[in-house]
Scaffold this motif. Structure first.
Motif, PDB file in Angstrom:
ATOM      1  N   GLY A 145       0.848  -1.206   0.000  1.00 32.03           N
ATOM      2  CA  GLY A 145       0.000   0.000   0.000  1.00 32.03           C
ATOM      3  C   GLY A 145       0.874   1.242   0.000  1.00 32.03           C
ATOM      4  O   GLY A 145       0.679   2.161   0.776  1.00 32.03           O
ATOM      5  N   ASP A 165       0.598  -1.057  -4.876  1.00 28.38           N
ATOM      6  CA  ASP A 165      -0.637  -0.335  -4.562  1.00 28.38           C
ATOM      7  C   ASP A 165      -1.685  -0.668  -5.635  1.00 28.38           C
ATOM      8  O   ASP A 165      -1.347  -0.885  -6.800  1.00 28.38           O
ATOM      9  N   ASN A 175       2.507   1.337   5.700  1.00 27.91           N
ATOM     10  CA  ASN A 175       2.052   2.500   6.455  1.00 27.91           C
ATOM     11  C   ASN A 175       0.674   2.928   5.966  1.00 27.91           C
ATOM     12  O   ASN A 175       0.487   3.184   4.773  1.00 27.91           O
TER      13      ASN A 175
HETATM   14  C1  LIG Z   1      -3.388   6.194   3.137  1.00 27.77           C
HETATM   15  S1  LIG Z   1      -2.592   5.591   1.720  1.00 27.77           S
HETATM   16  C2  LIG Z   1      -0.966   5.275   2.360  1.00 27.77           C
HETATM   17  C3  LIG Z   1       0.084   5.367   1.286  1.00 27.77           C
HETATM   18  C4  LIG Z   1       1.531   5.213   1.775  1.00 27.77           C
HETATM   19  N1  LIG Z   1       1.763   3.938   2.409  1.00 27.77           N
HETATM   20  C5  LIG Z   1       1.914   6.334   2.681  1.00 27.77           C
HETATM   21  O1  LIG Z   1       2.194   6.071   3.844  1.00 27.77           O
HETATM   22  O2  LIG Z   1       1.936   7.483   2.224  1.00 27.77           O
HETATM   23  C6  LIG Z   1      -3.242   3.948   1.569  1.00 27.77           C
HETATM   24  C7  LIG Z   1      -2.925   3.303   0.226  1.00 27.77           C
HETATM   25  O3  LIG Z   1      -3.302   1.924   0.258  1.00 27.77           O
HETATM   26  C8  LIG Z   1      -3.869   1.604  -1.002  1.00 27.77           C
HETATM   27  N2  LIG Z   1      -4.709   0.408  -0.830  1.00 27.77           N
HETATM   28  C9  LIG Z   1      -5.811   0.279  -0.070  1.00 27.77           C
HETATM   29  N3  LIG Z   1      -6.300  -0.969  -0.135  1.00 27.77           N
HETATM   30  C10 LIG Z   1      -5.484  -1.660  -0.959  1.00 27.77           C
HETATM   31  C11 LIG Z   1      -5.461  -3.009  -1.437  1.00 27.77           C
HETATM   32  N4  LIG Z   1      -6.368  -3.925  -1.058  1.00 27.77           N
HETATM   33  N5  LIG Z   1      -4.469  -3.370  -2.282  1.00 27.77           N
HETATM   34  C12 LIG Z   1      -3.522  -2.470  -2.673  1.00 27.77           C
HETATM   35  N6  LIG Z   1      -3.497  -1.188  -2.258  1.00 27.77           N
HETATM   36  C13 LIG Z   1      -4.464  -0.783  -1.411  1.00 27.77           C
HETATM   37  C14 LIG Z   1      -4.626   2.838  -1.409  1.00 27.77           C
HETATM   38  O4  LIG Z   1      -4.874   2.877  -2.789  1.00 27.77           O
HETATM   39  C15 LIG Z   1      -3.677   3.947  -0.926  1.00 27.77           C
HETATM   40  O5  LIG Z   1      -2.768   4.329  -1.932  1.00 27.77           O
END
Ligand SMILES: C[S@@+](CC[C@H](N)C(=O)[O-])C[C@H]1O[C@@H](n2cnc3c(N)ncnc32)[C@H](O)[C@@H]1O
Length: 226
Positions: free
Chosen positions: A52, A75, A120
């Motif tokens: 993610g 992601d 995160n």
């Molecule tokens: C709040 S953002 C955090 C991004 C990064 N880790 C940061 O700390 O800046 C959460 C991310 O998780 C991704 N995400 C949520 N559910 C997911 C899934 N099942 N598979 C892949 N990505 C996912 C979202 O698209 C988003 O980009």
């Protein structure tokens, strides 16, 4: 306060832009410092997985912190990854950082096992939290260090209001909305402990590391018990 799930992927154009342009330097630096302090022996070689990864700020910070390692970020939101690709292209790290588009848990990763797995702010997006813990068990090499950091759900709606005012008071409306949704969708430390026990990761430590973040730290057990 009851948990209210939010949409998993952050693929709305305005939402992805606001998130990618926001300043998360304080929690993101805390994330890398926590990893370094908790796993001082990590870093000689290998490949680290960031689940993610969003716009890849932490992915890049880890690549800088561990110059002998490669880092893969995954992601499910193409719009978020586009910001990540732009960010990587502006650095000298292109050869060591790879971003993969795919939804966890179905995503096909470039490697079978990783020497470390981190995440995160993904956990609270997942409608089924077990997906994260099962993915970590599947992708992490035995003994691999794991750090998962996320928001912790406040006890009351008034505390949500306070946190939104304090940390997103000047942010664009879409970021304020997402921060509020995320706080309401997040888990309490005791809920995360229950998830870990269920997943067979009861040896992991869960602790509050700021007024709004919890961290999960541990090493993936060796199935052979070595
Ligand atoms: C709040 S953002 C955090 C991004 C990064 N880790 C940061 O700390 O800046 C959460 C991310 O998780 C991704 N995400 C949520 N559910 C997911 C899934 N099942 N598979 C892949 N990505 C996912 C979202 O698209 C988003 O980009």
């Amino acid at each position: 306060m009851r948990r209210v799930p939010e949409p998993e992927l952050m693929d709305e154009p305005e939402q992805a832009r606001a998130y990618a342009e926001a300043d998360f330097s304080e929690p993101n630096a805390l994330f890398v410092a926590l990893f370094q302090e908790s796993f001082p022996d990590f870093g000689a070689t290998g490949c680290l997985l960031d689940l993610g990864c969003g716009p890849a700020d932490i992915t890049l910070r880890l690549a800088r912190a561990y110059p002998a390692c490669r880092v893969h970020g995954v992601d499910g939101a193409r719009r978020m990854l586009a910001f990540g690709h732009d960010r990587i292209a502006a650095t000298e790290l292109e050869g060591r950082v790879t971003l993969v588009h795919g939804v966890i848990p179905q995503v096909r990763l470039p490697r079978g096992r990783y020497e470390a797995v981190v995440s995160n702010s993904l956990l609270h997006h997942l409608h089924d939290a077990a997906v994260l813990w099962e993915t970590i068990k599947r992708c992490a090499a035995p003994g691999a260090p794991v750090l998962v950091m996320d928001l912790a759900r406040p006890q009351s709606a008034a505390q949500v209001d306070d946190l939104v005012r304090t940390y997103a008071g000047d942010a664009p409306p879409v970021l304020q909305r997402d921060f509020r949704w995320s706080l309401c969708a997040a888990f309490r430390p005791e809920e995360v402990l229950g998830q870990l026990a269920q997943a067979g990761l009861g040896g992991f430590d869960v602790r509050m590391v700021s007024d709004r973040h919890l961290a999960v730290l541990g090493r993936v057990p060796d199935p052979k018990g070595l």
